[in-house]
Enzyme design. Structure first.
Site, PDB file in Angstrom:
ATOM      1  CD  GLU B  29      -2.386  -1.463   2.606  1.00 55.17           C
ATOM      2  OE1 GLU B  29      -2.311  -0.876   3.463  1.00 55.17           O
ATOM      3  OE2 GLU B  29      -2.887  -2.895   2.727  1.00 55.17           O
ATOM      4  CB  SER B  68      -6.430  -6.201  -0.402  1.00 54.76           C
ATOM      5  OG  SER B  68      -7.417  -5.386  -1.008  1.00 54.76           O
ATOM      6  CD  GLU B  69      -3.591  -4.656   5.151  1.00 55.60           C
ATOM      7  OE1 GLU B  69      -4.658  -5.067   4.736  1.00 55.60           O
ATOM      8  OE2 GLU B  69      -3.226  -3.512   5.142  1.00 55.60           O
ATOM      9  CG  PHE B  92       1.328   0.167  11.317  1.00 53.75           C
ATOM     10  CD1 PHE B  92       2.246   1.084  11.992  1.00 53.75           C
ATOM     11  CD2 PHE B  92       0.580   0.901  10.045  1.00 53.75           C
ATOM     12  CE1 PHE B  92       2.250   2.362  11.792  1.00 53.75           C
ATOM     13  CE2 PHE B  92       0.878   2.281  10.268  1.00 53.75           C
ATOM     14  CZ  PHE B  92       1.507   3.256  10.966  1.00 53.75           C
ATOM     15  CB  ALA B  93       4.525  -5.512  13.016  1.00 57.87           C
ATOM     16  CG  ASP B  94       0.353  -3.331  15.359  1.00 56.45           C
ATOM     17  OD1 ASP B  94       0.088  -3.272  16.363  1.00 56.45           O
ATOM     18  OD2 ASP B  94       1.338  -2.620  14.675  1.00 56.45           O
ATOM     19  CG  HIS B 138      -1.560   1.422  13.995  1.00 52.62           C
ATOM     20  ND1 HIS B 138      -2.739   0.960  14.019  1.00 52.62           N
ATOM     21  CD2 HIS B 138      -1.403   1.832  12.625  1.00 52.62           C
ATOM     22  CE1 HIS B 138      -3.266   1.148  12.855  1.00 52.62           C
ATOM     23  NE2 HIS B 138      -2.578   1.592  11.946  1.00 52.62           N
TER      24      HIS B 138
HETATM   25  C1  LIG Z   1      -5.690  -3.473   7.671  1.00 56.51           C
HETATM   26  C2  LIG Z   1      -5.075  -2.199   7.710  1.00 56.51           C
HETATM   27  N1  LIG Z   1      -4.284  -1.914   6.482  1.00 56.51           N
HETATM   28  C3  LIG Z   1      -3.563  -0.601   6.331  1.00 56.51           C
HETATM   29  C4  LIG Z   1      -3.800   0.384   7.228  1.00 56.51           C
HETATM   30  C5  LIG Z   1      -3.126   1.752   7.331  1.00 56.51           C
HETATM   31  N2  LIG Z   1      -4.111   2.696   6.686  1.00 56.51           N
HETATM   32  C6  LIG Z   1      -4.697   3.544   7.797  1.00 56.51           C
HETATM   33  S1  LIG Z   1      -5.597   4.491   6.969  1.00 56.51           S
HETATM   34  C7  LIG Z   1      -5.593   3.765   5.771  1.00 56.51           C
HETATM   35  C8  LIG Z   1      -6.172   4.376   4.382  1.00 56.51           C
HETATM   36  C9  LIG Z   1      -7.632   4.082   4.455  1.00 56.51           C
HETATM   37  O1  LIG Z   1      -8.445   4.635   3.346  1.00 56.51           O
HETATM   38  P1  LIG Z   1     -10.007   4.737   3.473  1.00 56.51           P
HETATM   39  O2  LIG Z   1     -10.627   3.340   4.060  1.00 56.51           O
HETATM   40  O3  LIG Z   1     -10.452   5.173   2.218  1.00 56.51           O
HETATM   41  O4  LIG Z   1     -10.227   5.682   4.772  1.00 56.51           O
HETATM   42  P2  LIG Z   1      -9.917   7.377   4.727  1.00 56.51           P
HETATM   43  O5  LIG Z   1      -8.720   7.428   5.416  1.00 56.51           O
HETATM   44  O6  LIG Z   1     -10.011   7.727   3.380  1.00 56.51           O
HETATM   45  O7  LIG Z   1     -10.964   8.014   5.604  1.00 56.51           O
HETATM   46  C10 LIG Z   1      -4.518   2.817   5.564  1.00 56.51           C
HETATM   47  C11 LIG Z   1      -4.014   2.201   4.464  1.00 56.51           C
HETATM   48  C12 LIG Z   1      -4.662  -0.115   8.321  1.00 56.51           C
HETATM   49  N3  LIG Z   1      -4.833   0.661   9.288  1.00 56.51           N
HETATM   50  N4  LIG Z   1      -5.348  -1.125   8.527  1.00 56.51           N
END
Ligand SMILES: Cc1ncc(C[n+]2csc(CCOP(=O)(O)OP(=O)(O)O)c2C)c(N)n1
Ligand SMILES: [Mg+2]
Lengths: 321, 334
Positions: B29, B68-69, B92-94, B138
């Site tokens: 990502e 999509s991990e 993040f490792a979590d 996190h």
């Molecule tokens: C499962 C997971 N993957 C990646 C992340 C890191 N991350 C935090 S917010 C985010 C983007 C989220 O995008 P969206 O769902 O469109 O929400 P927005 O921030 O645009 O409100 C990501 C990749 C996470 N917290 N959880």
């Protein structure tokens, strides 16, 4: 909506906006720790949905959760205290910006794992159905979050069990720094949800009234046993993904333009003043009141009691050992 | 040789390996970028570790994914089974919890379960650990859990120099490697050669040497152990071996046992909770194979058995620090 409902909705919209503007200022002074994601620009979605909900209805939010919390009735001072890490914060400083929760308000938590809230909210809806409740459960997820597989597992399960569950998808066009076009094969997010076998509509999330109407329909359907629905609402994110994001992936003009054209607050104001349902004086009085509420919240947060090291052991279990 | 941050050292390692081996690609990502009006807009990773790669190699080898991990890790492992050299990034490792099956039941097992027919040389990079008030979801380390799975190799660098050499080894390894980057160390700097170099897995580093006490630490805890050792030497004349295994799996048992044979005293430090973790693992190793060398009971310095709290004071109380390490050293010397 009658006069009081409209004034209440405006009050909430303004509160959500001011909360984020103040959080931004205080974050820049170094007062607030942690990855802080602001909801500014998307207020009409949370408010449009949550105006239909009571404390008994449950919601689960995202990493960008301040707006959902406020829309669900969380106390702004108790939230600010949480951002400050005070023991008087809603989660006693254990959660912080990405984990604000207030179970007394049916707010089952902001959630820092993208997509994780959808299945949990299905469980809340299941509890409602199993206990003969009339309350509903709502999960919020971003456009980026709709690419997490468990969101579709949750949708399918809610359809199979015909649960009182509303999936709200907040489409701001970005997942962190990646535009939706790069991450989502079928841009029609409502169609993706509909494919799971439930009613799904897309509305302009900048238009409070559009969100309010569509959410009202979905929530009423869920309450009378009509099963789950999905509501897709698109609205811009005015600030970076999180505070400190330099936004090298979009231009200043682009952001200024969004502010000019896609701001839910001027839209709301224009409509209610044109219709004559609310007066400029009434709105100004709300604005002044919100400023006072936020001043008070920040003052309380600054003076809030601090945790002590031994507090780390509280709340790991009902009883530790 | 110049002074570089861990972020830049990792970035160099990626550039070297992209250049060296056309089978290497990066998937995750926000790792690359996108095109806007025909122009590339680079993201380069939310922590900036992959900057410059998208501009140089394009979307074909620097693949931005949806959030999509499970699909990211599945795609990386499938490509690895078919001869590619994927580097997958989990922010993040979590969040490996979202794709745990793909890592521990799939990737870790392929070579063994299929009787040695295949290799799955995938590298999974991720940030690890606390120190940024990022809260319970996190801030976890997760490397202890993965260390318990046979078939996976685990690297946790504690400085920029090691980070570069270990990442290069990870990418060249024939087996899957989980590579943990302590997020608070991205800006920490030290001397890092400009050219490519590989640090072999299973060889501990010893940033400090001394004959009184052995300190074994992982990841960012190594820096606290070094600070404690320096302080003890300066103020008390106590000399410590500080051992950084660098790769919890494979583990350099020999260096640890040799050191304990000389000092007779052991303190093990890690920022993870105490149960079923690396501190318990090292303590068990020494109790099993070096018991007769011990002059005092083994001490561990860890986080408490709690989730990671968010507030500044609470996270500070949660994480180990040099003061607690010094107290443990005093105990094993008492
Ligand atoms: C499962 C997971 N993957 C990646 C992340 C890191 N991350 C935090 S917010 C985010 C983007 C989220 O995008 P969206 O769902 O469109 O929400 P927005 O921030 O645009 O409100 C990501 C990749 C996470 N917290 N959880
Ligand atoms: Mg989004």
């Amino acid at each position: 909506m009658d006069h009081d409902d409209l004034l209440g909705a405006y009050r909430r919209l303004r509160l959500l906006r001011e909360f984020e503007e103040r959080t931004r200022v205080e974050f820049q002074t170094g007062q607030i720790a942690g990855f802080t994601h602001l909801y500014a620009g998307m207020e009409a979605i949370a408010v449009g949905v949550c105006e239909h909900l009571t404390d008994e209805d449950r919601i689960i939010s995202t990493h960008r959760g301040h707006g959902h919390c406020l829309a669900k009735g969380c106390d702004p001072a108790a939230m600010m205290l949480e951002l400050w890490g005070s023991t008087d914060g809603l989660c006693r400083g254990k959660g912080g910006t990405m984990h604000i929760a207030d179970f007394s308000r049916g707010m089952l938590g902001a959630n820092a794992v993208v997509g994780a809230g959808a299945p949990i909210a299905v469980g809340a809806a299941l509890a409602s159905a199993m206990t003969g409740g009339t309350w509903v459960a709502v999960s919020f997820v971003g456009d980026g979050g709709t690419n997490i597989g468990s969101v579709y597992e949750a949708m399918n399960l809610a359809v199979v069990l015909q649960l009182p569950k509303i999936f709200v998808i907040e489409d701001n066009g970005w997942g962190e720094m990646t535009p939706i076009a790069n991450a989502t094969g079928n841009r029609d997010l409502a169609a993706r949800a509909a494919a799971m076998g439930m009613p799904a509509v897309a509305v302009d999330g900048v238009d409070f009234f559009a969100v309010h109407a569509a959410a009202g329909e979905a929530i009423a359907r869920a309450r009378r046993g009509g099963g789950p629905s999905t509501l897709v609402a698109s609205a811009p994110r005015f600030y970076g993904h999180h505070e400190g994001d330099p936004q090298l992936y979009r231009s200043r003009e682009e952001i200024a333009d969004l502010r000019r054209r896609e701001d839910c607050l001027p839209r709301f104001i224009e409509r209610v003043t044109t219709e004559g349902s609310l007066t400029a004086a009434e709105l100004a009085a709300v604005d002044a009141d919100i400023v006072r509420i936020m001043d008070d919240a920040v003052a309380k947060a600054k003076a809030g009691p601090r945790p002590v090291p031994g507090d780390v052991f509280d709340h790991v279990y009902a009883r530790y050992r | 040789m110049t002074i570089k941050s861990m972020r830049d050292a990792l970035n160099e390692a990626l550039h070297h390996e992209f250049e060296r081996d056309p089978r290497v690609f990066l998937i995750g990502e926000d790792v690359g970028g996108f095109e806007k009006d025909g122009q590339p807009v680079e993201i380069g990773g939310v922590f900036g570790v992959s900057k410059g790669l998208y501009r140089k190699y394009g979307r074909k080898r620097v693949i931005d994914t949806p959030i999509s991990e499970a699909a990211i890790i599945g795609a990386a492992s499938g490509a690895a089974l078919c001869g590619m050299r994927p580097i997958a990034e989990i922010m993040f490792a979590d969040l490996t919890a979202v794709c745990f099956d793909q890592i521990v039941n799939q990737i870790a097992k392929f070579r063994y379960m299929f009787g040695g027919q295949c290799a799955c040389p995938v590298v999974i990079r991720m940030t690890t650990g606390g120190g940024r008030n990022a809260g319970a979801q996190h801030s976890q380390t997760f490397y202890p859990i993965f260390t318990s799975f046979p078939g996976l190799k685990i690297a946790v660098p504690s400085n920029a120099y090691d980070a570069k050499g270990l990442l290069i080894s990870a990418i060249r390894d024939e087996d899957p490697v989980l590579f943990f980057e302590p997020k608070v160390l991205y800006t920490e700097k030290c001397e890092v050669p400009d050219e490519a170099y590989a640090i072999p897995f299973g060889e501990a580093a010893m940033p400090r040497e001394g004959e009184d006490v052995t300190l074994v630490a992982f990841g960012q805890s190594v820096n606290w152990a070094v600070q404690a050792a320096d302080e003890l030497r300066k103020t008390r004349g106590i000399r410590c071996d500080v051992i950084d295994p660098r790769t919890p799996s494979p583990l350099d048992e020999e260096t640890i046992l040799e050191s304990v044979a000389a000092t007779g005293r052991l303190v093990v430090i890690d920022e993870s909770p105490p149960r079923c973790g690396l501190t318990a693992d090292i303590a068990a190793l020494v109790a099993d194979k070096g018991f007769r060398d011990l002059k005092a009971p083994i001490k561990t310095v860890t986080a408490p058995h709690t989730p990671v709290p968010q507030a500044r004071e609470l996270e500070r109380a949660y994480l180990p620090n040099p003061r607690r390490i010094i107290a443990a050293v005093e105990e094993v010397l008492a």
